[in-house]
Scaffold this motif. Structure first.
Motif, PDB file in Angstrom:
ATOM      1  N   VAL A 177       0.838  -1.201   0.000  1.00 39.81           N
ATOM      2  CA  VAL A 177       0.000   0.000   0.000  1.00 39.81           C
ATOM      3  C   VAL A 177       0.873   1.251   0.000  1.00 39.81           C
ATOM      4  O   VAL A 177       0.592   2.220  -0.715  1.00 39.81           O
ATOM      5  CB  VAL A 177      -0.959  -0.005   1.214  1.00 39.81           C
ATOM      6  CG1 VAL A 177      -1.729   1.310   1.313  1.00 39.81           C
ATOM      7  CG2 VAL A 177      -1.917  -1.176   1.128  1.00 39.81           C
TER       8      VAL A 177
ATOM      9  N   ARG B  82       2.155   1.778  -3.501  1.00 38.78           N
ATOM     10  CA  ARG B  82       1.100   2.237  -4.417  1.00 38.78           C
ATOM     11  C   ARG B  82       0.743   3.683  -4.157  1.00 38.78           C
ATOM     12  O   ARG B  82       0.582   4.465  -5.092  1.00 38.78           O
ATOM     13  CB  ARG B  82      -0.153   1.378  -4.258  1.00 38.78           C
ATOM     14  CG  ARG B  82      -0.171   0.197  -5.176  1.00 38.78           C
ATOM     15  CD  ARG B  82      -1.455  -0.546  -5.077  1.00 38.78           C
ATOM     16  NE  ARG B  82      -2.614   0.291  -5.332  1.00 38.78           N
ATOM     17  CZ  ARG B  82      -3.515   0.058  -6.284  1.00 38.78           C
ATOM     18  NH1 ARG B  82      -3.370  -0.976  -7.052  1.00 38.78           N
ATOM     19  NH2 ARG B  82      -4.535   0.844  -6.443  1.00 38.78           N
ATOM     20  N   TRP B  83       0.550   4.043  -2.895  1.00 42.22           N
ATOM     21  CA  TRP B  83       0.112   5.406  -2.586  1.00 42.22           C
ATOM     22  C   TRP B  83       1.243   6.426  -2.639  1.00 42.22           C
ATOM     23  O   TRP B  83       1.028   7.604  -2.399  1.00 42.22           O
ATOM     24  CB  TRP B  83      -0.597   5.442  -1.249  1.00 42.22           C
ATOM     25  CG  TRP B  83      -2.009   4.927  -1.358  1.00 42.22           C
ATOM     26  CD1 TRP B  83      -2.680   4.583  -2.489  1.00 42.22           C
ATOM     27  CD2 TRP B  83      -2.916   4.710  -0.285  1.00 42.22           C
ATOM     28  NE1 TRP B  83      -3.944   4.158  -2.193  1.00 42.22           N
ATOM     29  CE2 TRP B  83      -4.124   4.231  -0.842  1.00 42.22           C
ATOM     30  CE3 TRP B  83      -2.836   4.870   1.092  1.00 42.22           C
ATOM     31  CZ2 TRP B  83      -5.227   3.917  -0.069  1.00 42.22           C
ATOM     32  CZ3 TRP B  83      -3.937   4.549   1.863  1.00 42.22           C
ATOM     33  CH2 TRP B  83      -5.125   4.086   1.289  1.00 42.22           C
TER      34      TRP B  83
ATOM     35  N   TRP C 208      -2.217   6.368  -8.317  1.00 44.56           N
ATOM     36  CA  TRP C 208      -2.938   5.376  -7.516  1.00 44.56           C
ATOM     37  C   TRP C 208      -3.736   6.040  -6.400  1.00 44.56           C
ATOM     38  O   TRP C 208      -4.803   5.538  -6.012  1.00 44.56           O
ATOM     39  CB  TRP C 208      -1.990   4.327  -6.959  1.00 44.56           C
ATOM     40  CG  TRP C 208      -1.471   3.450  -8.057  1.00 44.56           C
ATOM     41  CD1 TRP C 208      -0.180   3.327  -8.461  1.00 44.56           C
ATOM     42  CD2 TRP C 208      -2.245   2.617  -8.915  1.00 44.56           C
ATOM     43  NE1 TRP C 208      -0.096   2.461  -9.518  1.00 44.56           N
ATOM     44  CE2 TRP C 208      -1.353   2.008  -9.822  1.00 44.56           C
ATOM     45  CE3 TRP C 208      -3.594   2.314  -9.025  1.00 44.56           C
ATOM     46  CZ2 TRP C 208      -1.772   1.112 -10.803  1.00 44.56           C
ATOM     47  CZ3 TRP C 208      -4.013   1.419 -10.008  1.00 44.56           C
ATOM     48  CH2 TRP C 208      -3.103   0.845 -10.874  1.00 44.56           C
ATOM     49  N   GLN C 209      -3.261   7.148  -5.882  1.00 40.73           N
ATOM     50  CA  GLN C 209      -4.052   7.896  -4.899  1.00 40.73           C
ATOM     51  C   GLN C 209      -5.354   8.376  -5.544  1.00 40.73           C
ATOM     52  O   GLN C 209      -6.431   8.244  -4.961  1.00 40.73           O
ATOM     53  CB  GLN C 209      -3.275   9.097  -4.362  1.00 40.73           C
ATOM     54  CG  GLN C 209      -2.250   8.757  -3.324  1.00 40.73           C
ATOM     55  CD  GLN C 209      -1.565  10.010  -2.797  1.00 40.73           C
ATOM     56  OE1 GLN C 209      -1.378  10.989  -3.520  1.00 40.73           O
ATOM     57  NE2 GLN C 209      -1.190   9.973  -1.532  1.00 40.73           N
TER      58      GLN C 209
ATOM     59  N   ASP D 253      -7.763   5.339  -6.241  1.00 39.54           N
ATOM     60  CA  ASP D 253      -8.455   4.876  -5.039  1.00 39.54           C
ATOM     61  C   ASP D 253      -9.427   5.924  -4.500  1.00 39.54           C
ATOM     62  O   ASP D 253     -10.494   5.577  -3.989  1.00 39.54           O
ATOM     63  CB  ASP D 253      -7.446   4.477  -3.966  1.00 39.54           C
ATOM     64  CG  ASP D 253      -6.727   3.174  -4.309  1.00 39.54           C
ATOM     65  OD1 ASP D 253      -7.189   2.456  -5.214  1.00 39.54           O
ATOM     66  OD2 ASP D 253      -5.703   2.877  -3.667  1.00 39.54           O
TER      67      ASP D 253
ATOM     68  N   ILE E 207      -6.160   8.431   2.616  1.00 39.13           N
ATOM     69  CA  ILE E 207      -5.435   8.377   1.341  1.00 39.13           C
ATOM     70  C   ILE E 207      -4.402   9.501   1.243  1.00 39.13           C
ATOM     71  O   ILE E 207      -3.268   9.283   0.802  1.00 39.13           O
ATOM     72  CB  ILE E 207      -6.420   8.421   0.153  1.00 39.13           C
ATOM     73  CG1 ILE E 207      -7.185   7.102   0.067  1.00 39.13           C
ATOM     74  CG2 ILE E 207      -5.689   8.689  -1.170  1.00 39.13           C
ATOM     75  CD1 ILE E 207      -8.314   7.097  -0.946  1.00 39.13           C
TER      76      ILE E 207
END
Length: 159
Positions: free
Chosen positions: A87, A90-91, A96-97, A100, A151
């Motif tokens: 995670v 990805r973030w 990707w932020q 999501d 996020i």
């Protein structure tokens, strides 16, 4: 059986006849004095926009969710690879932020709009309808705000 028989048949077995009539479909409920009426505001198309939002957001959500599942579960090695580091990696990317975040917002607003419609359809008393919708709006807003906060403030260096 003759060709002019109006009863439905399956392999020479009559489904409906005088002794076995077809089921009766009840007519819709009649409006009474207690039946809630939707306020008619001139020029208000909120329900139409809500209906349109459900269709469009559903299409976008199918793409986002299937893409999310495909990438995380198939292309990135499956569930066993998903963890804090996954995670965090990805973030670290704004792409990707945003992915999501859009998925969170659309899913919550889509689900909230669907539940609002169900509440309007099935809650008969105005007071019950009001409090159920206030609870729904509060839960939706809380989840959207908390998810957005997570996020954007996710810290991969937390210990």
């Amino acid at each position: 059986m003759s060709a002019d028989t109006t009863a439905a048949t399956t392999d020479d077995v009559t489904l409906y006849d005088v002794d076995n009539p077809a089921p009766v479909i009840e007519p819709p409920r009649q409006r009474t004095k207690k039946t809630p009426r939707a306020p008619h505001k001139k020029g208000s198309n909120f329900e139409m926009y809500g209906w349109l939002f459900m269709r469009l957001s559903g299409i976008v959500l199918v793409v986002l969710v299937l893409g999310h599942l495909l990438i995380q579960l198939v292309l990135d090695g499956g569930v066993s690879k998903i963890g804090f580091a996954f995670v965090a990696g990805r973030w670290a990317s704004p792409f990707w932020q945003a992915w999501d975040l859009i998925m969170l917002w659309l899913a919550m607003l889509h689900g909230g709009n669907g539940l609002r419609t169900i509440i309007n359809d099935y809650a008969e008393r105005d007071n019950t309808r009001f409090w159920l919708k206030m609870l729904l709006y509060t839960a939706t807003a809380f989840t959207v705000l908390l998810g957005t906060l997570v996020i954007f403030t996710f810290d991969p260096n937390i210990r």
